[in-house]
Design a protein around this motif. Structure first.
Motif, PDB file in Angstrom:
ATOM      1  N   VAL A   1       0.826  -1.209   0.000  1.00  0.00           N
ATOM      2  CA  VAL A   1       0.000   0.000   0.000  1.00  0.00           C
ATOM      3  C   VAL A   1       0.859   1.257   0.000  1.00  0.00           C
ATOM      4  CG1 VAL A   1      -0.282   0.075   2.527  1.00  0.00           C
ATOM      5  CG2 VAL A   1      -2.014   1.093   1.059  1.00  0.00           C
ATOM      6  N   PHE A   2       1.980   1.246   0.724  1.00  0.00           N
ATOM      7  CA  PHE A   2       2.862   2.415   0.738  1.00  0.00           C
ATOM      8  C   PHE A   2       3.490   2.611  -0.644  1.00  0.00           C
ATOM      9  CE2 PHE A   2       6.574   4.978   1.517  1.00  0.00           C
ATOM     10  CZ  PHE A   2       6.240   5.794   2.594  1.00  0.00           C
ATOM     11  N   ALA A   3       3.955   1.528  -1.256  1.00  0.00           N
ATOM     12  CA  ALA A   3       4.586   1.627  -2.578  1.00  0.00           C
ATOM     13  C   ALA A   3       3.600   2.155  -3.616  1.00  0.00           C
ATOM     14  CB  ALA A   3       5.129   0.266  -2.999  1.00  0.00           C
ATOM     15  N   ARG A   4       2.362   1.692  -3.562  1.00  0.00           N
ATOM     16  CA  ARG A   4       1.354   2.154  -4.520  1.00  0.00           C
ATOM     17  C   ARG A   4       0.983   3.606  -4.283  1.00  0.00           C
ATOM     18  NH1 ARG A   4      -0.614  -2.951  -3.159  1.00  0.00           N
ATOM     19  NH2 ARG A   4      -2.221  -2.114  -1.780  1.00  0.00           N
ATOM     20  N   ALA A   5       0.829   3.982  -3.023  1.00  0.00           N
ATOM     21  CA  ALA A   5       0.370   5.336  -2.704  1.00  0.00           C
ATOM     22  C   ALA A   5       1.407   6.395  -3.053  1.00  0.00           C
ATOM     23  CB  ALA A   5       0.001   5.431  -1.219  1.00  0.00           C
ATOM     24  N   HIS A   6       2.684   6.044  -2.924  1.00  0.00           N
ATOM     25  CA  HIS A   6       3.728   7.059  -3.064  1.00  0.00           C
ATOM     26  C   HIS A   6       4.696   6.787  -4.207  1.00  0.00           C
ATOM     27  CE1 HIS A   6       2.174   8.524   0.714  1.00  0.00           C
ATOM     28  NE2 HIS A   6       2.366   7.349   1.253  1.00  0.00           N
TER      29      HIS A   6
ATOM     30  N   GLU B   1      13.296 -12.978  -4.889  1.00  0.00           N
ATOM     31  CA  GLU B   1      12.279 -13.750  -5.607  1.00  0.00           C
ATOM     32  C   GLU B   1      11.422 -14.569  -4.642  1.00  0.00           C
ATOM     33  OE1 GLU B   1      11.393 -13.695  -8.649  1.00  0.00           O
ATOM     34  OE2 GLU B   1      13.044 -12.895  -9.840  1.00  0.00           O
ATOM     35  N   GLY B   2      12.065 -15.172  -3.626  1.00  0.00           N
ATOM     36  CA  GLY B   2      11.326 -15.979  -2.670  1.00  0.00           C
ATOM     37  C   GLY B   2      10.355 -15.165  -1.852  1.00  0.00           C
ATOM     38  N   THR B   3      10.787 -13.982  -1.422  1.00  0.00           N
ATOM     39  CA  THR B   3       9.904 -13.104  -0.650  1.00  0.00           C
ATOM     40  C   THR B   3       8.767 -12.588  -1.513  1.00  0.00           C
ATOM     41  OG1 THR B   3      11.667 -12.463   0.871  1.00  0.00           O
ATOM     42  CG2 THR B   3       9.804 -10.955   0.676  1.00  0.00           C
ATOM     43  N   LEU B   4       9.069 -12.256  -2.757  1.00  0.00           N
ATOM     44  CA  LEU B   4       8.019 -11.782  -3.667  1.00  0.00           C
ATOM     45  C   LEU B   4       6.931 -12.830  -3.827  1.00  0.00           C
ATOM     46  CD1 LEU B   4       6.940  -9.722  -5.699  1.00  0.00           C
ATOM     47  CD2 LEU B   4       8.437 -10.755  -7.424  1.00  0.00           C
ATOM     48  N   ALA B   5       7.327 -14.078  -4.021  1.00  0.00           N
ATOM     49  CA  ALA B   5       6.339 -15.146  -4.177  1.00  0.00           C
ATOM     50  C   ALA B   5       5.507 -15.331  -2.912  1.00  0.00           C
ATOM     51  CB  ALA B   5       7.048 -16.451  -4.538  1.00  0.00           C
ATOM     52  N   ALA B   6       6.143 -15.135  -1.756  1.00  0.00           N
ATOM     53  CA  ALA B   6       5.462 -15.386  -0.484  1.00  0.00           C
ATOM     54  C   ALA B   6       4.534 -14.248  -0.072  1.00  0.00           C
ATOM     55  CB  ALA B   6       6.500 -15.627   0.609  1.00  0.00           C
ATOM     56  N   CYS B   7       4.738 -13.050  -0.613  1.00  0.00           N
ATOM     57  CA  CYS B   7       3.892 -11.924  -0.172  1.00  0.00           C
ATOM     58  C   CYS B   7       3.087 -11.330  -1.327  1.00  0.00           C
ATOM     59  CB  CYS B   7       4.724 -10.849   0.529  1.00  0.00           C
ATOM     60  SG  CYS B   7       5.947 -10.014  -0.478  1.00  0.00           S
ATOM     61  N   ARG B   8       2.740 -12.164  -2.283  1.00  0.00           N
ATOM     62  CA  ARG B   8       1.926 -11.704  -3.409  1.00  0.00           C
ATOM     63  C   ARG B   8       0.599 -11.118  -2.945  1.00  0.00           C
ATOM     64  NH1 ARG B   8       4.288 -10.679  -8.285  1.00  0.00           N
ATOM     65  NH2 ARG B   8       5.596 -12.410  -8.980  1.00  0.00           N
ATOM     66  N   GLY B   9       0.080 -11.616  -1.829  1.00  0.00           N
ATOM     67  CA  GLY B   9      -1.200 -11.122  -1.340  1.00  0.00           C
ATOM     68  C   GLY B   9      -1.173  -9.666  -0.929  1.00  0.00           C
TER      69      GLY B   9
ATOM     70  N   LEU C   1       0.417  -7.347  -2.677  1.00  0.00           N
ATOM     71  CA  LEU C   1       0.663  -6.554  -3.878  1.00  0.00           C
ATOM     72  C   LEU C   1      -0.549  -6.600  -4.801  1.00  0.00           C
ATOM     73  CD1 LEU C   1       4.355  -7.680  -4.566  1.00  0.00           C
ATOM     74  CD2 LEU C   1       3.519  -5.840  -3.075  1.00  0.00           C
ATOM     75  N   ARG C   2      -0.732  -5.520  -5.574  1.00  0.00           N
ATOM     76  CA  ARG C   2      -1.878  -5.438  -6.482  1.00  0.00           C
ATOM     77  C   ARG C   2      -1.446  -5.311  -7.943  1.00  0.00           C
ATOM     78  NH1 ARG C   2      -3.485  -6.990  -2.500  1.00  0.00           N
ATOM     79  NH2 ARG C   2      -5.080  -6.185  -1.091  1.00  0.00           N
ATOM     80  N   GLY C   3      -0.146  -5.285  -8.211  1.00  0.00           N
ATOM     81  CA  GLY C   3       0.332  -5.178  -9.580  1.00  0.00           C
ATOM     82  C   GLY C   3       0.699  -3.769  -9.996  1.00  0.00           C
TER      83      GLY C   3
END
Length: 273
Positions: free
Chosen positions: A67-72, A80-88, A90-92
């Motif tokens: 949410v912070f990355a999207r807002a700002h 790569e491993g963390t990205l796969a694990a926290c896809r929920g 992220l919204r794209g």
């Protein structure tokens, strides 16, 4: 280089590191609104944050990242491993950049050296953040099941350390947690006790080290004075005369300026305060 632990504990973890015009957020374990509030408390606007780097996917480290990355419009660095694990989370719409442990990440005026840790996450890392212009180096290691040889090597020769001091062993085993939770916390993939954290810091002691910040304290099986005393005793025996601080879960530390701390410590690392 300046830094502030915006908050640290089971409810959330985030650290801001600043150098030049660069503002790097290491972990984002609070809501987007809470991150903005804590940044404002140290005089930083959300739009000033250059990048977010996540060490692993657990909610107390990653909750507000998406949410912070999207807002700002803040770039988000993840393995790569963390990205796969926290896809929920992220919204794209986020600008995501992947990194690999063992390979440096350049973030404008800062260089981040990520290294593998032992923790019950998909792809956990800790980091050493360096300001090339001054050579100052900050180690951040808040979730360590055990201090491996690699961890000790990566954190040597730091000017300041943010290190996990999660629990007092006696309080942990008498706490009201289920037995499985106690076993997980105390395991080699869980969290460092006060005693283990103090031993690690003493091993890492060098003439450069002027500040140790204790982080990720359990509110149920630890307290700041127990953690501080354990660390101060171990470091005093090793000849440390610098500063030990305890990060709180509910508010940021002040922005700590490593140049000024080094100047106050002096060539013989005299008492800082």
């Amino acid at each position: 280089m300046r830094f502030s632990v915006l908050g640290s504990g089971s409810r959330g973890n985030a650290t801001l590191v600043a150098a030049g015009v660069t503002r790097l957020l290491v972990d984002a374990g609070f809501s987007g609104r809470e991150l903005a509030s804590r940044l404002a408390a140290i005089g930083v606007e959300p739009e000033e944050v250059t990048a977010i780097l996540l060490t692993h996917e657990h909610g107390d480290h990653a909750r507000g990242a998406g949410v912070f990355a999207r807002a700002h419009g803040t770039p988000l660095f993840v393995t790569e491993g963390t990205l796969a694990a926290c896809r929920g989370l992220l919204r794209g719409g986020e600008e995501v950049r992947t990194y690999r442990p063992g390979y440096p990440v350049e973030v404008d005026d800062l260089r981040v050296d990520p290294f593998v840790t032992v923790h019950d996450a998909a792809d956990p890392v800790a980091v050493a953040v360096r300001e090339p212009a001054t050579g100052l180096r900050l180690g951040i290691a808040t979730d360590l099941g055990r201090p491996t040889v690699q961890v000790k090597h990566a954190l040597r020769e730091c000017d300041a350390l943010i290190v996990e001091s999660n629990h007092d062993e006696s309080l942990l085993w008498s706490a009201a947690y289920p037995a499985a939770v106690k076993a997980r916390i105390a395991s080699s993939h869980g969290h460092l006790s006060n005693r283990a954290a103090a031993g690690l810091a003493a091993e890492l002691l060098s003439p450069r080290l002027v500040l140790v910040v204790l982080a990720h304290l359990s509110e149920e099986s630890n307290n700041p004075e127990l953690a501080r005393r354990a660390m101060e005793r171990a470091l005093a025996r090793a000849g440390f005369a610098g500063l030990v601080k305890v990060a709180r879960p509910d508010r940021p530390t002040p922005l700590m300026d490593l140049v000024r701390l080094r100047e106050r410590a002096g060539p013989r690392q005299l008492s800082l305060f």
